[in-house]
Design a protein around this motif. Structure first.
Motif, PDB file in Angstrom:
ATOM      1  N   GLY A 212      73.148  54.863  14.772  1.00 46.75           N
ATOM      2  CA  GLY A 212      72.350  54.741  14.494  1.00 46.75           C
ATOM      3  C   GLY A 212      71.025  53.708  13.551  1.00 46.75           C
ATOM      4  O   GLY A 212      71.222  53.553  12.573  1.00 46.75           O
ATOM      5  N   VAL A 242      74.304  54.093  19.253  1.00 45.65           N
ATOM      6  CA  VAL A 242      73.869  55.592  19.981  1.00 45.65           C
ATOM      7  C   VAL A 242      72.681  55.227  19.688  1.00 45.65           C
ATOM      8  O   VAL A 242      72.061  55.915  20.928  1.00 45.65           O
ATOM      9  CB  VAL A 242      74.641  56.577  18.734  1.00 45.65           C
ATOM     10  CG1 VAL A 242      75.765  56.634  18.885  1.00 45.65           C
ATOM     11  CG2 VAL A 242      73.399  56.614  17.721  1.00 45.65           C
ATOM     12  N   GLY A 243      71.352  54.013  19.457  1.00 44.58           N
ATOM     13  CA  GLY A 243      70.633  54.298  18.972  1.00 44.58           C
ATOM     14  C   GLY A 243      69.491  53.509  17.903  1.00 44.58           C
ATOM     15  O   GLY A 243      70.090  53.412  17.002  1.00 44.58           O
ATOM     16  N   ILE A 351      71.629  49.089  23.822  1.00 44.14           N
ATOM     17  CA  ILE A 351      71.413  50.367  23.878  1.00 44.14           C
ATOM     18  C   ILE A 351      69.371  51.045  23.864  1.00 44.14           C
ATOM     19  O   ILE A 351      69.016  50.074  23.567  1.00 44.14           O
ATOM     20  CB  ILE A 351      71.648  50.776  21.684  1.00 44.14           C
ATOM     21  CG1 ILE A 351      70.426  49.663  21.216  1.00 44.14           C
ATOM     22  CG2 ILE A 351      73.084  50.729  21.829  1.00 44.14           C
ATOM     23  CD1 ILE A 351      70.606  49.538  18.776  1.00 44.14           C
ATOM     24  N   PRO A 352      69.381  52.425  23.884  1.00 44.93           N
ATOM     25  CA  PRO A 352      68.241  53.230  23.830  1.00 44.93           C
ATOM     26  C   PRO A 352      67.782  52.569  22.854  1.00 44.93           C
ATOM     27  O   PRO A 352      67.895  52.791  21.564  1.00 44.93           O
ATOM     28  CB  PRO A 352      68.740  54.635  23.855  1.00 44.93           C
ATOM     29  CG  PRO A 352      69.767  54.646  24.050  1.00 44.93           C
ATOM     30  CD  PRO A 352      70.796  53.362  23.432  1.00 44.93           C
ATOM     31  N   LYS A 397      67.188  52.315  28.635  1.00 48.92           N
ATOM     32  CA  LYS A 397      66.269  52.875  28.887  1.00 48.92           C
ATOM     33  C   LYS A 397      65.735  52.901  26.931  1.00 48.92           C
ATOM     34  O   LYS A 397      65.480  53.399  25.658  1.00 48.92           O
ATOM     35  CB  LYS A 397      67.358  54.425  27.930  1.00 48.92           C
ATOM     36  CG  LYS A 397      68.004  54.683  28.817  1.00 48.92           C
ATOM     37  CD  LYS A 397      67.673  54.861  30.307  1.00 48.92           C
ATOM     38  CE  LYS A 397      68.920  55.483  32.062  1.00 48.92           C
ATOM     39  NZ  LYS A 397      68.201  55.406  32.351  1.00 48.92           N
ATOM     40  N   TRP A 421      64.831  62.391  17.940  1.00 50.81           N
ATOM     41  CA  TRP A 421      65.478  61.009  18.858  1.00 50.81           C
ATOM     42  C   TRP A 421      66.651  60.591  18.996  1.00 50.81           C
ATOM     43  O   TRP A 421      67.576  60.488  19.734  1.00 50.81           O
ATOM     44  CB  TRP A 421      64.062  59.812  19.711  1.00 50.81           C
ATOM     45  CG  TRP A 421      64.412  59.568  20.334  1.00 50.81           C
ATOM     46  CD1 TRP A 421      64.291  59.735  21.580  1.00 50.81           C
ATOM     47  CD2 TRP A 421      65.715  57.846  20.467  1.00 50.81           C
ATOM     48  NE1 TRP A 421      64.842  58.841  22.161  1.00 50.81           N
ATOM     49  CE2 TRP A 421      64.903  58.246  21.524  1.00 50.81           C
ATOM     50  CE3 TRP A 421      65.590  58.404  19.336  1.00 50.81           C
ATOM     51  CZ2 TRP A 421      65.880  56.920  21.605  1.00 50.81           C
ATOM     52  CZ3 TRP A 421      66.433  55.997  19.407  1.00 50.81           C
ATOM     53  CH2 TRP A 421      66.759  55.614  20.790  1.00 50.81           C
ATOM     54  N   LEU A 422      66.660  60.614  17.275  1.00 52.02           N
ATOM     55  CA  LEU A 422      68.517  60.077  16.632  1.00 52.02           C
ATOM     56  C   LEU A 422      69.235  60.770  16.597  1.00 52.02           C
ATOM     57  O   LEU A 422      70.213  60.405  17.720  1.00 52.02           O
ATOM     58  CB  LEU A 422      67.964  59.230  15.715  1.00 52.02           C
ATOM     59  CG  LEU A 422      67.549  57.865  15.538  1.00 52.02           C
ATOM     60  CD1 LEU A 422      67.315  56.983  14.414  1.00 52.02           C
ATOM     61  CD2 LEU A 422      68.529  56.325  16.516  1.00 52.02           C
ATOM     62  N   ARG A 425      70.963  60.877  19.728  1.00 46.71           N
ATOM     63  CA  ARG A 425      71.491  60.576  20.428  1.00 46.71           C
ATOM     64  C   ARG A 425      73.214  60.718  19.786  1.00 46.71           C
ATOM     65  O   ARG A 425      74.045  60.272  20.805  1.00 46.71           O
ATOM     66  CB  ARG A 425      70.859  59.146  20.383  1.00 46.71           C
ATOM     67  CG  ARG A 425      69.720  58.558  20.506  1.00 46.71           C
ATOM     68  CD  ARG A 425      69.142  58.501  22.054  1.00 46.71           C
ATOM     69  NE  ARG A 425      69.613  59.855  22.926  1.00 46.71           N
ATOM     70  CZ  ARG A 425      68.409  60.414  23.009  1.00 46.71           C
ATOM     71  NH1 ARG A 425      67.390  60.139  22.454  1.00 46.71           N
ATOM     72  NH2 ARG A 425      68.506  61.775  23.227  1.00 46.71           N
ATOM     73  N   THR A 429      72.986  63.523  23.644  1.00 46.14           N
ATOM     74  CA  THR A 429      72.035  63.722  24.821  1.00 46.14           C
ATOM     75  C   THR A 429      71.917  62.735  25.436  1.00 46.14           C
ATOM     76  O   THR A 429      71.826  61.567  24.427  1.00 46.14           O
ATOM     77  CB  THR A 429      70.584  64.940  23.924  1.00 46.14           C
ATOM     78  OG1 THR A 429      71.797  65.833  23.711  1.00 46.14           O
ATOM     79  CG2 THR A 429      70.018  64.750  25.208  1.00 46.14           C
ATOM     80  N   ALA A 431      69.647  59.247  27.103  1.00 43.66           N
ATOM     81  CA  ALA A 431      68.145  59.317  26.722  1.00 43.66           C
ATOM     82  C   ALA A 431      67.215  59.125  27.854  1.00 43.66           C
ATOM     83  O   ALA A 431      68.049  58.593  28.901  1.00 43.66           O
ATOM     84  CB  ALA A 431      68.506  57.576  25.732  1.00 43.66           C
TER      85      ALA A 431
END
Length: 450
Positions: A212, A242-243, A351-352, A397, A421-422, A425, A429, A431
């Motif tokens: 992340g 992942v984000g 990525i999100p 996203k 939030w991270l 990810r 879950t 985003a």
């Protein structure tokens, strides 16, 4: 119970962030801080640690980006006082703003137990023109005041360490501290992750690790550019991401120049960025500067953000340059360079993204009634909105947030959402997004030469 634990983590993060802000904003730093501008801004000279310099016989260009050049394990130290936390430092091959092979450095904070498959790449907001202010120097015991932010940023990342993540914190501005050179920030970040994943370089990160990205302000520059460049520059890293969570984002530097012009706190960031951009592209912008502008330019060669904030209240571009260049678009080389640093002209990430931005810049002495509109004092909200909408239109996203606060005061609110939030990810879950509700923003087209 899970919700209680999450609220507890958020509360802890808020406390850490507030402590950080109290340190970053010196007591009494107001418009009366002008005398600081007359000081020599270089920090006390420190003997450079030879570890950070590559001295091998093989050309750096002959190594692949991300190749490990050397490693060491040190105790995390605050001003020379060691703590019971081990850090693996890696010197690796990376790429600077001019496309040249250079040696970068990163620090890998070991999780509390065993090998981990979760890596949090934290991009620091150390913002400095002095290489000795890099976070890797600070965590190894460096004493430069400009590098002290790294210690408070480490505290901000404690929730991840407690959850078994490895933390990677790089000197994102490269070996020559190329402040504001976004693409270089991104390449250094991506190559630091390549190096981290090379076993046995760290001995704590699994080959299957997910990654992340997180960063605020200067750290958001590195985070966003790494996200954008990863699909082309480092597809091997991109597939692991992942984000990315970022706040206080620099999007189109030409807009920021107009926004901070005359600010009580942030105006000094303009000559600091001029030095960084000139250095990173190896160009000489002094012929366009006034006598006063040259004096400031020379003083800032090793300045950190802490030495610049509030030190040039009311400074304008007009005062920095010769009369013929009061419109920045009349300097062709400057136009060319700032357009290369415009995120709005780059491809979308894959990525999100969580993107936070303050809108209360008046609290830090920047009036938002000029053409760019409101911002947080240094970053422009309208530019961030348009960038977020651009990503949304490309299928990314995006969760976009705005806070009615200034750059520093927005940190705890952004951080309180960025951490969970991270973590979500990493947990797999999906985003969400709020693309449909993002307000219209500013045009992000290139600055046109006159």
């Amino acid at each position: 119970m899970q919700e209680t634990s999450r609220n507890g983590r958020r509360g802890w993060v808020l406390v850490a962030a507030v402590a950080l802000l109290a340190t970053l904003i010196p007591a009494g730093q107001t418009a009366q801080a002008a005398p600081v501008a007359d000081r020599v801004v270089a920090a006390a000279a420190a003997t450079p640690d030879p570890f950070y310099t590559y001295t091998g016989t093989k050309r750096l260009a002959d190594f692949a980006p991300g190749s490990v050049l050397k490693t060491r394990t040190v105790s995390y130290s605050i001003a020379g006082i060691p703590l019971p936390l081990k850090v693996v430092q890696i010197v690796f091959r990376t790429t600077n703003q001019r496309g040249q092979a250079v040696a970068g450095v990163t620090s890998v904070f070991k999780p509390l137990a065993g090998v981990t498959s979760k890596v949090m790449s934290y991009q620091s907001f150390y913002d400095s023109l002095n290489p000795e202010d890099g976070p890797s120097r600070s965590v190894a015991g460096g004493t430069n005041p400009g590098g002290m932010a790294a210690h408070f940023e480490t505290a901000m990342m404690v929730p991840f360490l407690l959850q078994g993540y490895a933390i990677v914190m790089s000197d994102t501005q490269g070996p020559t501290a190329d402040f504001a050179a976004g693409p270089e920030y991104g390449m250094v970040t991506l190559d630091s992750l390549r190096a981290t994943l090379k076993v046995p370089a760290t001995g704590v990160v699994a080959l299957t690790a997910k990654i992340g990205l997180i960063g605020y302000s200067g750290g958001a520059i590195a985070t966003n550019w790494a996200s954008v460049l990863a699909p082309s520059y480092a597809p091997d890293i991109n597939k692991r991401l992942v984000g990315a969570a970022e706040g206080g984002v620099l999007v189109r530097p030409a807009t920021n120049l107009t926004y901070v012009d005359g600010s009580l706190v942030w105006a000094g960031i303009v000559p600091m960025a001029v030095v960084g951009v000139a250095r990173s592209f190896n160009v000489d912008l002094r012929p366009y500067l006034s006598a006063y502008g040259v004096t400031v330019y020379n003083k800032m060669q090793k300045a950190s953000i802490l030495q610049v904030l509030g030190a040039y209240p009311g400074l304008t571009w007009k005062k920095l340059v010769k009369p013929a260049y009061t419109d920045p678009s009349t300097i062709p080389i400057f136009v060319k360079l700032v357009n290369q640093l415009n995120l709005g002209a780059r491809p979308n990430p894959t990525i999100p993204m969580l993107i936070g931005q303050g809108t209360g810049g008046e609290l830090e002495g920047t009036i938002g009634n000029k053409a760019p509109g409101r911002g947080d004092g240094v970053m422009v909200a309208g530019d961030v909105r348009t960038l977020a909408k651009k990503y949304c239109s490309g299928g990314v996203k995006v969760t976009h947030r705005e806070y009615p606060l200034s750059h520093f005061l927005s940190v705890p609110f952004w951080l309180a959402e960025a951490v969970p939030w991270l973590m979500a990810r990493f947990a797999g879950t999906p985003a969400g997004n709020n693309c449909a509700t993002i307000p219209a923003g500013n045009p992000l087209g290139p600055l046109k030469a006159r």
